[in-house]
Design an enzyme around this catalytic site. Sequence first.
Site, PDB file in Angstrom:
ATOM      1  N   LEU B  64       0.781  -1.399  -0.052  1.00  0.00           N
ATOM      2  CA  LEU B  64       0.055   0.127  -0.112  1.00  0.00           C
ATOM      3  C   LEU B  64       1.030   1.506   0.010  1.00  0.00           C
ATOM      4  CD1 LEU B  64      -3.085  -0.908   2.068  1.00  0.00           C
ATOM      5  CD2 LEU B  64      -2.965  -0.475  -0.133  1.00  0.00           C
ATOM      6  N   ASN B  95       6.467  -4.031   3.414  1.00  0.00           N
ATOM      7  CA  ASN B  95       7.628  -3.362   2.734  1.00  0.00           C
ATOM      8  C   ASN B  95       7.380  -2.048   2.690  1.00  0.00           C
ATOM      9  OD1 ASN B  95       5.739  -4.245   0.582  1.00  0.00           O
ATOM     10  ND2 ASN B  95       7.354  -4.450  -0.971  1.00  0.00           N
ATOM     11  N   HIS B 180       8.566 -14.677  -0.015  1.00  0.00           N
ATOM     12  CA  HIS B 180       8.942 -14.463  -1.473  1.00  0.00           C
ATOM     13  C   HIS B 180      10.246 -15.248  -1.840  1.00  0.00           C
ATOM     14  CE1 HIS B 180       9.972 -10.885  -4.335  1.00  0.00           C
ATOM     15  NE2 HIS B 180      11.367 -11.840  -4.335  1.00  0.00           N
ATOM     16  N   ASP B 306      -0.337  -8.731  -5.707  1.00  0.00           N
ATOM     17  CA  ASP B 306       0.896  -8.120  -5.847  1.00  0.00           C
ATOM     18  C   ASP B 306       0.773  -6.596  -6.595  1.00  0.00           C
ATOM     19  OD1 ASP B 306       3.586  -7.548  -5.063  1.00  0.00           O
ATOM     20  OD2 ASP B 306       4.402  -8.951  -6.564  1.00  0.00           O
ATOM     21  N   PRO B 324      10.559  -2.837 -10.126  1.00  0.00           N
ATOM     22  CA  PRO B 324       9.584  -3.900 -10.590  1.00  0.00           C
ATOM     23  C   PRO B 324       8.120  -3.949 -10.210  1.00  0.00           C
ATOM     24  CG  PRO B 324      10.806  -4.695  -8.785  1.00  0.00           C
ATOM     25  CD  PRO B 324      11.181  -3.240  -9.081  1.00  0.00           C
TER      26      PRO B 324
END
Lengths: 307, 429
Positions: B64, B95, B180, B306, B324
């Site tokens: 977010l 993250n 991940h 994602d 990315p």
Amino acid sequence: MTLHFRSIEEAGTERIHRLLDLTEHMAAVGRRPNPKVPALRGKTVCNLFFEDSTRTRMSFDLAAKRLSADTMTLAVSSSSVNKGESLRDTVETLDAMGVDAFVVRHQTSGVPWQVAGWTPAAVINAGDGWHAHPTQALLDAYTIRQRRGIANDFSGLKVAVVGDIRHSRVARSTTDILQLLGAKVVHVAPRTLLPPTSDVATTSNFDDVVGEVDVVYMLRMQRERMGAGLVPDGGEYSRRFALDERRASALRPDALLMHPGPMNRGVEMMVDPTELPQSTILDQVTNGIAARMAVLFELLGSGGIEE
Amino acid sequence: MQQHNMLLAGGTVIDETGERRADVRVREGIIIEISSDLSAGDDELVDIAGCIVAPGFVDLHTPLRETAMPQAETIETGSRAAALGGYTAVVAMPNTDPTQDCVEVVEFVSKRGREVGLCDVRPSGSITIGRAGAQLTPFADLAAVGVHLFTDDGSGVQDEGVMRRALEYAGELGVVLAQHCEVASLTKGAVMHEGECCSHLGLPSWPALAEELMVHRDIELSRLTGSPVHLLHLSTARSVELVRAAKADGLRVTAEATPHHISLNDERLTSFDTRFKVNPPLRTTADIEEVKKGLLDGTIDAIATDHAPHPPVAKDRPLDEAPPGMLGLETALGVARSHLDCSWQHLLGAMSWRPAKIAGIDDQHGRPIAVGEPANLAVIDPDSQWEVDPSALASRSRNTPFIGVGLTARVRHTVYEGRIVVRDGKATA
């Protein structure tokens, strides 16, 4: 649709044949007492170099000047580009000054395609990442044609490209153009310096091919690769893949020895190639101007070359 | 926002228990009546003839951004994008900057999510402090403020010893660690999938093996510790095979896949368009087929977005510098429906009740549509044919890879806690 010159593959067979013929014409212009023609008077060529490359930049600059185009140059190492300004901002700013063609060199693959999305000008790829260097390919093919006295049919010609294929835009583009013209190419490198996959014949034994082929094309081995664990050390690399005296004496007398420059003497080149009659290295430099004139004229010229 | 008293009339109800024609009456946030041919009375009549009523979707994988990159997305714009996509709950990835590795940051995200009130924002916690891969975060303290899913998403936990201890410690707390899967030493500087395409384009590559090694490692660590592990955004054929075998062994392994990994292959990068740069990268058509099979046979439990917003100034850079990630929340249903050949119930399970269970929020989300249940619902027009208009996206960013792509099925209304937060495809707040 604006016409660009970004890769051999994108240009296709017909254009490559035409450009080789045009290169011959430009080479003849270059041999005149006054090698300057008015063909691109009033056109503006912007050299956009994000990676150090004195030779390619000067070659493009001279090619544009011989055609009477105005040139401007932005040479910046990417690290010094203001991080607040995106690549797109840079291109749009220069475009607003009125540019007919951008000559783009960048250390990342694909930038010439991105640039073409942000300007209506023509884009010439002067080397992008490990991907493509199509004017180098054009000058290489022209040099072979000139030295062998052949036309645009290279069938039967065998070429060994030797060295760091994986990280080489020269290897990719020159292989593409030679295959397109009908030559047989073999890549000579250890597995760590080949791309992950390839449909080109490969060998890691230089000695097997050095005396067989019509052209030996040596690539520059960058010193920083030596420390990256891709080869054990420079000495072993040179023993396996450099052109040393033993291999130079194995070259066929009618073979050609090519290198895109700048050479790494003592790494891939253990002999002085200027002493070898097979060497085409300075011809390549001379022909680079003609090849780049051909590309600029193809993209920007409207009338004849002489007016 | 006010709760609506409404009658969703004329639709087909699909939930975990099955499919039936029924009208659904919602009052004060609760489903109070389900039957055919109800009359609206004083309640607002919402005509949904031809539509599907399903439990609202749950996204296991939503970065977010608010604290890290507010120019890319905020909790408000992200929540709105989620609601437009039919989501009533999202698990917010850790993250952020600062990392969601302590109670204060997690509580900030939860509180901001409640203030916005467009969907249930459930923060995840990181496995290690600062996602640096070394020191464990306070799992128990974070679990006490509602964190159920822990992950260092953005990167994998590289050290086997750290991951083993994390699983052992998490096991007794009933929380889930999500990985991940990326062995970093194999992906240095990588821009795209390793294969024919990258060889041709001269771009640094991310081999499938880098994912599969960690999938294998974490399956074995789950076997050793008995703790559950959830594998994020699986992208390769071999990863699916490894998870299938792990499930056959009865291990507590769950997995998710993204809409882009079932719809776009690595050849998209031949355009050098940075919108197609994502981590893990777009793979081959053969990988896409196996990931789809995994979703169809239940090897892969959930579809997760994602959703990774980036502003143009970040994406208008060379491929190695451009970050990315791609948007996903508003297009997930349409992409999934357009690429998966399965029943509506199976598809909705992958978007709603199965991820709700993995996220530990199946007391509020992914519930059966039944009397007494919370009204967290998505109303879907199954036949809608549409194209993505980037300027109409609620997200603060525009980096969708689906511009101009024809999609089937679209969310018409979203009901969150008994309120219509999306009506006729438009956010109401």
